[in-house]
Design a protein around this motif. Structure first.
Motif, mmCIF file in Angstrom:
data_model
loop_
_atom_site.group_PDB
_atom_site.id
_atom_site.type_symbol
_atom_site.label_atom_id
_atom_site.label_comp_id
_atom_site.label_asym_id
_atom_site.label_seq_id
_atom_site.Cartn_x
_atom_site.Cartn_y
_atom_site.Cartn_z
ATOM 1 N N GLN A 17 32.893 41.609 97.098
ATOM 2 C CA GLN A 17 33.883 42.425 96.393
ATOM 3 C C GLN A 17 34.264 41.745 95.076
ATOM 4 O OE1 GLN A 17 34.933 45.550 97.302
ATOM 5 N NE2 GLN A 17 33.331 45.289 98.851
ATOM 6 N N GLY A 18 34.007 42.408 93.975
ATOM 7 C CA GLY A 18 34.349 41.892 92.656
ATOM 8 C C GLY A 18 33.395 40.841 92.125
ATOM 9 N N PHE A 19 32.398 40.478 92.892
ATOM 10 C CA PHE A 19 31.453 39.451 92.447
ATOM 11 C C PHE A 19 30.578 39.990 91.326
ATOM 12 C CE2 PHE A 19 27.385 37.265 92.466
ATOM 13 C CZ PHE A 19 27.777 35.941 92.475
ATOM 14 N N GLY A 20 30.395 39.204 90.292
ATOM 15 C CA GLY A 20 29.462 39.551 89.224
ATOM 16 C C GLY A 20 29.899 40.693 88.332
ATOM 17 N N ASP A 70 28.345 34.142 87.501
ATOM 18 C CA ASP A 70 29.035 33.908 88.765
ATOM 19 C C ASP A 70 28.044 33.354 89.788
ATOM 20 O OD1 ASP A 70 31.211 33.792 90.457
ATOM 21 O OD2 ASP A 70 31.629 35.939 90.395
ATOM 22 N N VAL A 71 28.566 32.551 90.712
ATOM 23 C CA VAL A 71 27.762 31.956 91.784
ATOM 24 C C VAL A 71 28.618 31.917 93.048
ATOM 25 C CG1 VAL A 71 26.498 29.914 92.585
ATOM 26 C CG2 VAL A 71 26.619 30.397 90.151
ATOM 27 N N ALA A 92 24.885 35.946 89.756
ATOM 28 C CA ALA A 92 25.074 37.041 88.803
ATOM 29 C C ALA A 92 24.707 36.535 87.416
ATOM 30 C CB ALA A 92 26.527 37.521 88.812
ATOM 31 N N ALA A 93 23.920 37.329 86.709
ATOM 32 C CA ALA A 93 23.463 36.949 85.371
ATOM 33 C C ALA A 93 23.315 38.198 84.519
ATOM 34 C CB ALA A 93 22.127 36.203 85.457
#
Length: 147
Positions: A17-20, A70-71, A92-93
């Motif tokens: 949830q909300g990642f990346g 993000d990781v 995330a990239a």
């Protein structure tokens, strides 16, 4: 960046949830305890504090190397039954290649170098400690010694 080391199972959907947010690509990998040769469970040990610090350093290195936004690394310890999730990596990239490569890089390191000690448990009881295989070492080596 989030690093989680815990005994309880994790909810991959909740972790994402909300990642990346704002990234162009998100890659996730969840590893499960395999049913190899009558395996019942794995018992995983670690040194609290040292393990989290090591995972954080490697996740930061991946973030820098692959320009990640993000990781996430989640890894369990304790007794984990066959079929249960043992770990999860998410990256995330801006672009998919960086996200895929970063996830692969993290997985190769986790498999061979992360400070966890795994013991196989069969129906007859404890079998022995798991060591990195030659193929695991070769996979890690490609990141430090590219051809």
């Amino acid at each position: 960046m989030r690093i989680l080391v815990q005994t309880e199972p994790f909810d991959a959907t909740a972790l994402m949830q909300g990642f990346g947010a704002g990234a162009g690509a998100v890659v996730t990998f969840t590893g499960l305890v395999r049913d190899d040769d009558g395996l019942v469970a794995l018992e995983i040990e670690h040194y609290p504090g040292m393990t989290e610090a090591s995972l954080t350093r490697h996740a930061q290195a991946a973030a820098e190397r692959f320009a990640l936004s993000d990781v996430l690394v989640a890894h369990r310890h304790g007794r984990i039954a066959v079929g249960e999730p043992i770990m999860m990596v998410a990256t995330a990239a801006r672009h998919r290649r960086e996200a895929f490569d970063a996830a692969d890089f993290l997985m190769d390191w986790l498999k061979s170098r992360a400070p966890f000690w795994k013991r196989e448990i069969g129906a007859e009881g404890p079998r022995g400690w798991v060591v990195a295989k030659d193929t695991d070492e070769a996979a890690l080596d490609r990141w430090t010694n590219p051809q």
